[in-house]
Design an enzyme around this catalytic site. Structure first.
Site, PDB file in Angstrom:
ATOM      1  N   CYS A  45       0.836  -1.210   0.000  1.00 33.54           N
ATOM      2  CA  CYS A  45       0.000   0.000   0.000  1.00 33.54           C
ATOM      3  C   CYS A  45       0.867   1.256   0.000  1.00 33.54           C
ATOM      4  CB  CYS A  45      -0.925  -0.017   1.210  1.00 33.54           C
ATOM      5  SG  CYS A  45      -2.116   1.337   1.232  1.00 33.54           S
ATOM      6  N   CYS A  90      -6.308  -4.017   6.831  1.00 36.00           N
ATOM      7  CA  CYS A  90      -7.479  -3.139   6.771  1.00 36.00           C
ATOM      8  C   CYS A  90      -8.635  -3.752   6.006  1.00 36.00           C
ATOM      9  CB  CYS A  90      -7.092  -1.789   6.180  1.00 36.00           C
ATOM     10  SG  CYS A  90      -6.600  -1.823   4.440  1.00 36.00           S
TER      11      CYS A  90
END
EC number: 2.8.1.13
Length: 394
Positions: free
Chosen positions: A101, A199
């Protein structure tokens, strides 16, 4: 400077944006919508990038008096992080989605868009420091508070990305100070819990999440000598070093517990063995990068420290860039593309030899190399060499 503040909805990014404003920069806040389910709500400290987080970021931006936008990066996030995560597990590797990410979303896609819009830097709430050497080159260093240091997950940043990165919290002694500052500024996120876990798997059940997407595929659990000791419903549900959930019906001859040592997805086979067989004497990766100017000494063995997990202790090691010809095959026999130099296919790998064996290292993990507090670079681990031969560990 024109600064784009990435605001996750947490206390760290809110205070980082506030400090950028205090420094006199022209700051604009942006929240990245990464979830493909925009109605998703946060559960305590699990999950992030939810609609609730977006609203928290909006309130913080209002208090700071800065413009605020929400950018939809959900498609890019799915392709570059979520799909990559699934593909890596399918290949028998253990990925780090936070590294991907940072590499592909926050400091690639976001920075690319920011620069195209005329911003000079992207500001985040990471705990790390950027310093400038005597020649004016930017270097990435650990944060002042090692307990909160996040330089490991930033090890994928390149020289060009560091040139446009800003980490206002790097010199802060503690998270408690950041929370106190947020409260003093009237930011409602002052006491908001930190997010943790993956997440996009907010309930923490990675195995179940993967099974929902990859299904089940019964296979064998074997010892290093090939002896079948159990069965499983899919090799993608296992990670190197795992002990729980093996459901081995046959006890080991030495009576000791068994751990996952290897995963062979093509054969749908999981190899188990004693804990000492997890000790790794060498690791290497062909996908490496330098956090700043590439060192001119990397072709010769050099002393360093290596860290293989975000919260692991750094370990003294020797590293070297080594040419490999022909291009080596991965664990499943697939050729790995490499650049062509002249008429010979050549690639290089960053080879790291810890002074004492590392335990439970898996292909797909990231090894970050440090020189003191400085992040020199990183590699995604392609292969490991066990410190204990199969015959000795049997």
């Amino acid at each position: 400077m024109r600064v784009l503040a990435a605001m996750s909805g947490g206390v760290d990014s809110a205070v980082a944006a506030a400090r950028a404003v205090d420094a006199g920069h022209d700051v604009v806040g942006v929240h990245l919508a990464l979830s493909r389910m925009p109605g998703t709500l946060r559960t305590g400290s699990r999950g992030c990038c939810t609609i609730e987080d977006s609203m928290d970021a909006q309130r913080a931006a209002n208090v700071l008096g800065i413009p605020y936008y929400v950018w939809d990066f959900s498609e890019r996030f799915k392709l570059d992080v979520v799909d990559d995560f699934v593909a890596e597990y399918t290949a028998g590797r253990t990925p780090n989605p936070c590294m991907r990410c940072n590499e592909r979303i926050k400091f690639a896609a976001l920075l690319e868009k920011a620069l195209a819009l005329g911003f000079d830097a992207v500001c985040t709430g990471h705990y790390a420091e950027i310093r400038t050497d005597a020649d004016g080159n930017r270097e990435l260093h650990r944060a002042a508070s090692w307990a909160k240091d996040q330089s490991y997950v930033l090890g994928v940043l390149t020289e060009q990305q560091l040139a446009h990165a800003m980490f206002p919290l790097g010199a802060t002694p503690s998270k408690a100070e950041v929370r106190a500052e947020a409260a003093a500024r009237g930011l409602s996120v002052a006491s908001k819990p930190d997010s943790h876990d993956i997440c996009f798997i907010p309930d923490g059940d990675t195995r179940g999440w993967l099974s929902d997407r990859l299904g089940t595929a019964p296979g064998e659990i074997v010892e290093r000598d090939g002896t079948v000791v159990g069965s499983h419903d899919g090799s993608h549900g296992y990670t190197i070093g795992q002990r729980r959930g093996l459901a081995i019906g046959r006890p080991a001859s030495d009576g000791k517990p068994r751990f996952v040592l290897e995963i062979h997805p093509k054969q749908n086979r999981v190899v188990v063995g004693p804990k000492e067989a997890l000790d790794i004497a060498e690791l290497a990766g062909r996908r490496y990068s330098w956090a700043g100017v590439a060192p001119d000494f990397a072709a010769d063995p050099f002393e360093c420290e290596v860290q293989i997990r975000a919260h692991a202790d750094p370990v003294p090691a020797i590293a070297v860039l080594r040419a490999v010809t022909p291009v080596p095959a991965d664990a499943e026999g697939a050729s790995v593309p490499a650049p062509v130099e002249g008429a010979v296919t050549v690639t290089r790998e960053l080879v790291i030899t810890p002074h004492t064996p590392l335990n439970g290292v898996a292909a797909g993990q990231t090894a970050v190399v440090y020189l003191g507090t400085r992040v020199l670079g990183q590699c995604t681990i392609d292969r490991t060499v066990s410190a204990v031969p199969a015959t000795a560990a049997s």
